[in-house]
Scaffold this motif. Structure first.
Motif, PDB file in Angstrom:
ATOM      1  N   ALA A  52       0.836  -1.204   0.000  1.00 13.05           N
ATOM      2  CA  ALA A  52       0.000   0.000   0.000  1.00 13.05           C
ATOM      3  C   ALA A  52       0.872   1.256   0.000  1.00 13.05           C
ATOM      4  O   ALA A  52       0.596   2.209  -0.746  1.00 13.05           O
ATOM      5  CB  ALA A  52      -0.948  -0.003   1.200  1.00 13.05           C
ATOM      6  N   LYS A  53       1.938   1.273   0.802  1.00  5.27           N
ATOM      7  CA  LYS A  53       2.854   2.421   0.819  1.00  5.27           C
ATOM      8  C   LYS A  53       3.511   2.634  -0.534  1.00  5.27           C
ATOM      9  O   LYS A  53       3.865   3.758  -0.889  1.00  5.27           O
ATOM     10  CB  LYS A  53       3.933   2.231   1.877  1.00  5.27           C
ATOM     11  N   ALA A  54       3.694   1.550  -1.275  1.00  9.28           N
ATOM     12  CA  ALA A  54       4.351   1.618  -2.584  1.00  9.28           C
ATOM     13  C   ALA A  54       3.369   1.885  -3.713  1.00  9.28           C
ATOM     14  O   ALA A  54       3.776   1.985  -4.871  1.00  9.28           O
ATOM     15  CB  ALA A  54       5.106   0.318  -2.850  1.00  9.28           C
ATOM     16  N   GLY A  55       2.073   1.986  -3.402  1.00  8.90           N
ATOM     17  CA  GLY A  55       1.076   2.195  -4.446  1.00  8.90           C
ATOM     18  C   GLY A  55       0.707   0.925  -5.190  1.00  8.90           C
ATOM     19  O   GLY A  55       0.313   0.963  -6.354  1.00  8.90           O
ATOM     20  N   SER A  56       0.811  -0.197  -4.520  1.00 10.87           N
ATOM     21  CA  SER A  56       0.507  -1.489  -5.121  1.00 10.87           C
ATOM     22  C   SER A  56      -0.424  -2.253  -4.190  1.00 10.87           C
ATOM     23  O   SER A  56      -0.924  -1.711  -3.207  1.00 10.87           O
ATOM     24  CB  SER A  56       1.809  -2.263  -5.369  1.00 10.87           C
ATOM     25  N   SER A  57      -0.676  -3.520  -4.508  1.00 13.61           N
ATOM     26  CA  SER A  57      -1.531  -4.361  -3.672  1.00 13.61           C
ATOM     27  C   SER A  57      -1.223  -5.823  -3.965  1.00 13.61           C
ATOM     28  O   SER A  57      -0.481  -6.140  -4.894  1.00 13.61           O
ATOM     29  CB  SER A  57      -3.013  -4.089  -3.967  1.00 13.61           C
ATOM     30  N   ARG A  58      -1.846  -6.699  -3.200  1.00  9.94           N
ATOM     31  CA  ARG A  58      -1.580  -8.125  -3.405  1.00  9.94           C
ATOM     32  C   ARG A  58      -2.022  -8.608  -4.788  1.00  9.94           C
ATOM     33  O   ARG A  58      -1.488  -9.585  -5.295  1.00  9.94           O
ATOM     34  CB  ARG A  58      -2.173  -8.971  -2.293  1.00  9.94           C
ATOM     35  N   ASN A  59      -2.977  -7.928  -5.431  1.00 13.28           N
ATOM     36  CA  ASN A  59      -3.363  -8.312  -6.792  1.00 13.28           C
ATOM     37  C   ASN A  59      -2.275  -8.037  -7.815  1.00 13.28           C
ATOM     38  O   ASN A  59      -2.315  -8.572  -8.919  1.00 13.28           O
ATOM     39  CB  ASN A  59      -4.645  -7.593  -7.217  1.00 13.28           C
ATOM     40  N   GLU A  60      -1.313  -7.190  -7.468  1.00 12.01           N
ATOM     41  CA  GLU A  60      -0.225  -6.855  -8.393  1.00 12.01           C
ATOM     42  C   GLU A  60       1.067  -7.615  -8.091  1.00 12.01           C
ATOM     43  O   GLU A  60       2.094  -7.358  -8.701  1.00 12.01           O
ATOM     44  CB  GLU A  60       0.049  -5.341  -8.358  1.00 12.01           C
ATOM     45  N   ILE A  61       1.016  -8.538  -7.137  1.00 13.07           N
ATOM     46  CA  ILE A  61       2.227  -9.309  -6.832  1.00 13.07           C
ATOM     47  C   ILE A  61       2.585 -10.177  -8.035  1.00 13.07           C
ATOM     48  O   ILE A  61       1.750 -10.892  -8.580  1.00 13.07           O
ATOM     49  CB  ILE A  61       2.046 -10.176  -5.574  1.00 13.07           C
ATOM     50  N   LEU A  62       3.838 -10.099  -8.424  1.00 12.21           N
ATOM     51  CA  LEU A  62       4.335 -10.883  -9.548  1.00 12.21           C
ATOM     52  C   LEU A  62       4.942 -12.203  -9.083  1.00 12.21           C
ATOM     53  O   LEU A  62       4.715 -13.247  -9.680  1.00 12.21           O
ATOM     54  CB  LEU A  62       5.403 -10.081 -10.312  1.00 12.21           C
ATOM     55  N   SER A  63       5.728 -12.114  -8.002  1.00 14.77           N
ATOM     56  CA  SER A  63       6.466 -13.284  -7.549  1.00 14.77           C
ATOM     57  C   SER A  63       6.710 -13.210  -6.046  1.00 14.77           C
ATOM     58  O   SER A  63       6.946 -12.127  -5.511  1.00 14.77           O
ATOM     59  CB  SER A  63       7.818 -13.330  -8.280  1.00 14.77           C
ATOM     60  N   VAL A  64       6.655 -14.362  -5.401  1.00 11.90           N
ATOM     61  CA  VAL A  64       6.957 -14.475  -3.980  1.00 11.90           C
ATOM     62  C   VAL A  64       7.871 -15.681  -3.780  1.00 11.90           C
ATOM     63  O   VAL A  64       7.612 -16.753  -4.319  1.00 11.90           O
ATOM     64  CB  VAL A  64       5.675 -14.678  -3.126  1.00 11.90           C
ATOM     65  N   THR A  65       8.923 -15.465  -3.012  1.00 14.67           N
ATOM     66  CA  THR A  65       9.742 -16.580  -2.557  1.00 14.67           C
ATOM     67  C   THR A  65       9.514 -16.706  -1.059  1.00 14.67           C
ATOM     68  O   THR A  65       9.660 -15.728  -0.323  1.00 14.67           O
ATOM     69  CB  THR A  65      11.236 -16.371  -2.856  1.00 14.67           C
ATOM     70  N   ILE A  66       9.105 -17.888  -0.642  1.00 12.08           N
ATOM     71  CA  ILE A  66       8.855 -18.157   0.771  1.00 12.08           C
ATOM     72  C   ILE A  66       9.985 -19.040   1.283  1.00 12.08           C
ATOM     73  O   ILE A  66      10.264 -20.108   0.720  1.00 12.08           O
ATOM     74  CB  ILE A  66       7.499 -18.858   0.968  1.00 12.08           C
ATOM     75  N   TYR A  67      10.630 -18.563   2.330  1.00 14.29           N
ATOM     76  CA  TYR A  67      11.671 -19.325   3.008  1.00 14.29           C
ATOM     77  C   TYR A  67      11.053 -19.852   4.298  1.00 14.29           C
ATOM     78  O   TYR A  67      10.504 -19.096   5.083  1.00 14.29           O
ATOM     79  CB  TYR A  67      12.873 -18.436   3.330  1.00 14.29           C
ATOM     80  N   ILE A  68      11.114 -21.157   4.489  1.00 16.75           N
ATOM     81  CA  ILE A  68      10.500 -21.782   5.653  1.00 16.75           C
ATOM     82  C   ILE A  68      11.580 -22.571   6.396  1.00 16.75           C
ATOM     83  O   ILE A  68      12.404 -23.243   5.769  1.00 16.75           O
ATOM     84  CB  ILE A  68       9.294 -22.649   5.219  1.00 16.75           C
ATOM     85  N   ARG A  69      11.611 -22.405   7.702  1.00 16.03           N
ATOM     86  CA  ARG A  69      12.684 -23.042   8.488  1.00 16.03           C
ATOM     87  C   ARG A  69      12.614 -24.556   8.428  1.00 16.03           C
ATOM     88  O   ARG A  69      13.634 -25.238   8.369  1.00 16.03           O
ATOM     89  CB  ARG A  69      12.645 -22.566   9.934  1.00 16.03           C
ATOM     90  N   ASP A  70      11.401 -25.106   8.439  1.00 12.55           N
ATOM     91  CA  ASP A  70      11.245 -26.563   8.460  1.00 12.55           C
ATOM     92  C   ASP A  70      10.029 -26.937   7.619  1.00 12.55           C
ATOM     93  O   ASP A  70       8.922 -26.459   7.874  1.00 12.55           O
ATOM     94  CB  ASP A  70      11.067 -27.028   9.908  1.00 12.55           C
ATOM     95  N   MET A  71      10.222 -27.799   6.660  1.00  8.40           N
ATOM     96  CA  MET A  71       9.128 -28.187   5.761  1.00  8.40           C
ATOM     97  C   MET A  71       7.998 -28.919   6.482  1.00  8.40           C
ATOM     98  O   MET A  71       6.921 -29.068   5.925  1.00  8.40           O
ATOM     99  CB  MET A  71       9.644 -29.047   4.606  1.00  8.40           C
ATOM    100  N   LYS A  72       8.202 -29.303   7.735  1.00  7.41           N
ATOM    101  CA  LYS A  72       7.091 -29.885   8.496  1.00  7.41           C
ATOM    102  C   LYS A  72       5.971 -28.855   8.669  1.00  7.41           C
ATOM    103  O   LYS A  72       4.828 -29.225   8.898  1.00  7.41           O
ATOM    104  CB  LYS A  72       7.561 -30.419   9.844  1.00  7.41           C
ATOM    105  N   ASP A  73       6.298 -27.573   8.544  1.00 11.42           N
ATOM    106  CA  ASP A  73       5.317 -26.496   8.689  1.00 11.42           C
ATOM    107  C   ASP A  73       4.691 -26.071   7.370  1.00 11.42           C
ATOM    108  O   ASP A  73       3.885 -25.134   7.327  1.00 11.42           O
ATOM    109  CB  ASP A  73       5.976 -25.268   9.338  1.00 11.42           C
TER     110      ASP A  73
END
Length: 116
Positions: A52-73
């Protein structure tokens, strides 16, 4: 070429805008008492605020990389993620298991989005 850096510190900028693209710094929410679902939700709330501060929103997300400590989660994290993206355009996404900067951090999101 114009590059806008928002909420900069000596180490990084929380938001960088360039050529119609927004880059967010990695979002974490590492409190020892929070489980993976709580941390994921708090990260996503931060993403919404920064976009929102950047003038964007979740509908404009192009790419997300999620780093997770343990794949059990992975399944529990996905429950929160799936609810968050349920009513919007789905970005490209990767999820990898990673060692975190602090042991209480269970998840970190790196987001790239478009803005008008």
């Amino acid at each position: 070429m114009s590059i806008e850096r928002i909420e900069s510190t000596q180490r990084m900028s929380r938001i960088v805008k360039h050529n119609g693209t927004v880059y967010l710094c990695g979002q974490t929410a590492g409190e020892a008492q929070w489980d993976i679902k709580e941390q994921t939700q708090r990260c996503l709330d931060k993403v919404d605020d920064l976009l929102a501060k950047a003038g964007s929103s979740r509908n404009e997300i192009l790419s997300v990389t999620i780093y997770i400590r343990d794949m059990k989660d992975f399944a529990a994290m996905n429950e929160v993620w799936d609810a968050w993206v349920a009513d919007c355009e789905k970005p490209a996404r990767a999820c990898v298991e990673a060692r975190m900067a602090r042991p209480e951090i269970l998840v970190e999101l790196s987001v790239t989005a478009a803005y008008a």
